[in-house]
Design a protein around this motif. Structure first.
Motif, PDB file in Angstrom:
ATOM      1  N   VAL A   5       2.819 -98.199 -93.593  1.00  0.00           N
ATOM      2  CA  VAL A   5       2.111 -97.227 -92.776  1.00  0.00           C
ATOM      3  C   VAL A   5       2.426 -97.515 -91.317  1.00  0.00           C
ATOM      4  CG1 VAL A   5      -0.139 -96.343 -92.102  1.00  0.00           C
ATOM      5  CG2 VAL A   5       0.285 -96.995 -94.471  1.00  0.00           C
ATOM      6  N   VAL A   6       2.911 -96.506 -90.640  1.00  0.00           N
ATOM      7  CA  VAL A   6       3.212 -96.632 -89.224  1.00  0.00           C
ATOM      8  C   VAL A   6       2.141 -95.869 -88.462  1.00  0.00           C
ATOM      9  CG1 VAL A   6       4.873 -96.142 -87.395  1.00  0.00           C
ATOM     10  CG2 VAL A   6       5.677 -96.785 -89.674  1.00  0.00           C
ATOM     11  N   ARG A   7       1.425 -96.575 -87.625  1.00  0.00           N
ATOM     12  CA  ARG A   7       0.375 -95.923 -86.849  1.00  0.00           C
ATOM     13  C   ARG A   7       1.009 -95.131 -85.712  1.00  0.00           C
ATOM     14  NH1 ARG A   7      -4.046-100.311 -85.635  1.00  0.00           N
ATOM     15  NH2 ARG A   7      -5.278 -98.483 -85.183  1.00  0.00           N
ATOM     16  N   PRO A   8       0.500 -93.939 -85.445  1.00  0.00           N
ATOM     17  CA  PRO A   8       1.098 -93.113 -84.394  1.00  0.00           C
ATOM     18  C   PRO A   8       0.900 -93.717 -82.999  1.00  0.00           C
ATOM     19  CG  PRO A   8      -0.931 -92.114 -85.171  1.00  0.00           C
ATOM     20  CD  PRO A   8      -0.654 -93.293 -86.058  1.00  0.00           C
ATOM     21  N   SER A   9       1.851 -93.444 -82.137  1.00  0.00           N
ATOM     22  CA  SER A   9       1.714 -93.873 -80.742  1.00  0.00           C
ATOM     23  C   SER A   9       0.688 -92.988 -80.054  1.00  0.00           C
ATOM     24  CB  SER A   9       3.052 -93.741 -80.015  1.00  0.00           C
ATOM     25  OG  SER A   9       3.367 -92.363 -79.844  1.00  0.00           O
ATOM     26  N   ALA A  43      -7.235 -88.866 -85.592  1.00  0.00           N
ATOM     27  CA  ALA A  43      -6.020 -89.139 -84.804  1.00  0.00           C
ATOM     28  C   ALA A  43      -6.265 -90.246 -83.788  1.00  0.00           C
ATOM     29  CB  ALA A  43      -5.546 -87.866 -84.108  1.00  0.00           C
ATOM     30  N   VAL A  44      -7.408 -90.235 -83.141  1.00  0.00           N
ATOM     31  CA  VAL A  44      -7.725 -91.274 -82.152  1.00  0.00           C
ATOM     32  C   VAL A  44      -7.919 -92.614 -82.856  1.00  0.00           C
ATOM     33  CG1 VAL A  44      -9.427 -92.069 -80.460  1.00  0.00           C
ATOM     34  CG2 VAL A  44      -8.697 -89.674 -80.466  1.00  0.00           C
ATOM     35  N   HIS A  48      -2.160 -96.338 -82.565  1.00  0.00           N
ATOM     36  CA  HIS A  48      -1.840 -97.743 -82.314  1.00  0.00           C
ATOM     37  C   HIS A  48      -2.596 -98.297 -81.106  1.00  0.00           C
ATOM     38  CE1 HIS A  48       0.303-101.468 -81.942  1.00  0.00           C
ATOM     39  NE2 HIS A  48       0.734-101.141 -80.751  1.00  0.00           N
ATOM     40  N   ALA A  49      -2.564 -97.602 -79.983  1.00  0.00           N
ATOM     41  CA  ALA A  49      -3.239 -98.060 -78.760  1.00  0.00           C
ATOM     42  C   ALA A  49      -3.661 -96.847 -77.931  1.00  0.00           C
ATOM     43  CB  ALA A  49      -2.323 -98.966 -77.950  1.00  0.00           C
ATOM     44  N   PRO A  50      -4.862 -96.302 -78.181  1.00  0.00           N
ATOM     45  CA  PRO A  50      -5.304 -95.127 -77.425  1.00  0.00           C
ATOM     46  C   PRO A  50      -5.293 -95.400 -75.921  1.00  0.00           C
ATOM     47  CG  PRO A  50      -6.766 -95.549 -79.266  1.00  0.00           C
ATOM     48  CD  PRO A  50      -5.852 -96.730 -79.162  1.00  0.00           C
TER      49      PRO A  50
END
Length: 157
Positions: A5-9, A43-44, A48-50
């Protein structure tokens, strides 16, 4: 095969969140608007790093979804939860969400904004005028020149 799983930027999540807000703004179905608000939160939370741009977009998306509660809650928790100080853009989006749901709450939230040391912008003042117009139309008309003396020419919001 194992899936990773790749967390979105923050940028990817920001683009997604903005699209939810814009879609919800055109949507009449309240159930779908609520679903988009839930997608904003997801989404938030999975990002990866909000960062400030994503969080501001999320507040704006909640406002466009008609979810004033989530918009104001996110502004109130940005500093503690994400180490991002809310700026005028986030406060203004939350204030706009409150205008239709709770015009009196606009003034209380504007006090929170001031207490947090965030300076009001012409958009803030116009939103206050809008809330006042919902409560006391004649008073708002009289106060408008003082609230927005320069109009909106210098504001990018």
């Amino acid at each position: 095969a194992t899936r990773t799983v790749v967390r979105p930027s923050a940028l990817t999540a920001c683009v997604l969140v903005k699209s939810y807000g814009r879609a919800a703004e055109r949507e009449a179905d309240v159930t779908r608007r609520r679903a988009w608000a839930s997608d904003v939160e997801y989404a938030v939370d999975t990002c990866h790093a909000p960062d400030a741009a994503l969080l501001n977009a999320a507040v704006d998306a909640y406002a466009r979804c008609g979810d004033a509660t989530s918009a104001t809650r996110l502004v109130k928790t940005m500093r503690e939860r994400y180490a991002v100080a809310p700026a005028a853009r986030a406060y203004n989006a939350a204030l706009k969400a409150l205008v239709s749901k709770d015009p009196r709450g606009v003034f209380a939230f504007a006090r929170t904004m001031r207490d947090d040391g965030v300076e009001a912008t012409p958009v803030t003042n116009a939103t206050l005028a809008h809330a006042l117009a919902r409560l006391k139309p004649r008073a708002a008309l009289a106060a408008l020149p003082a609230l927005v003396p320069d109009g909106f020419r210098d504001d990018a919001e």
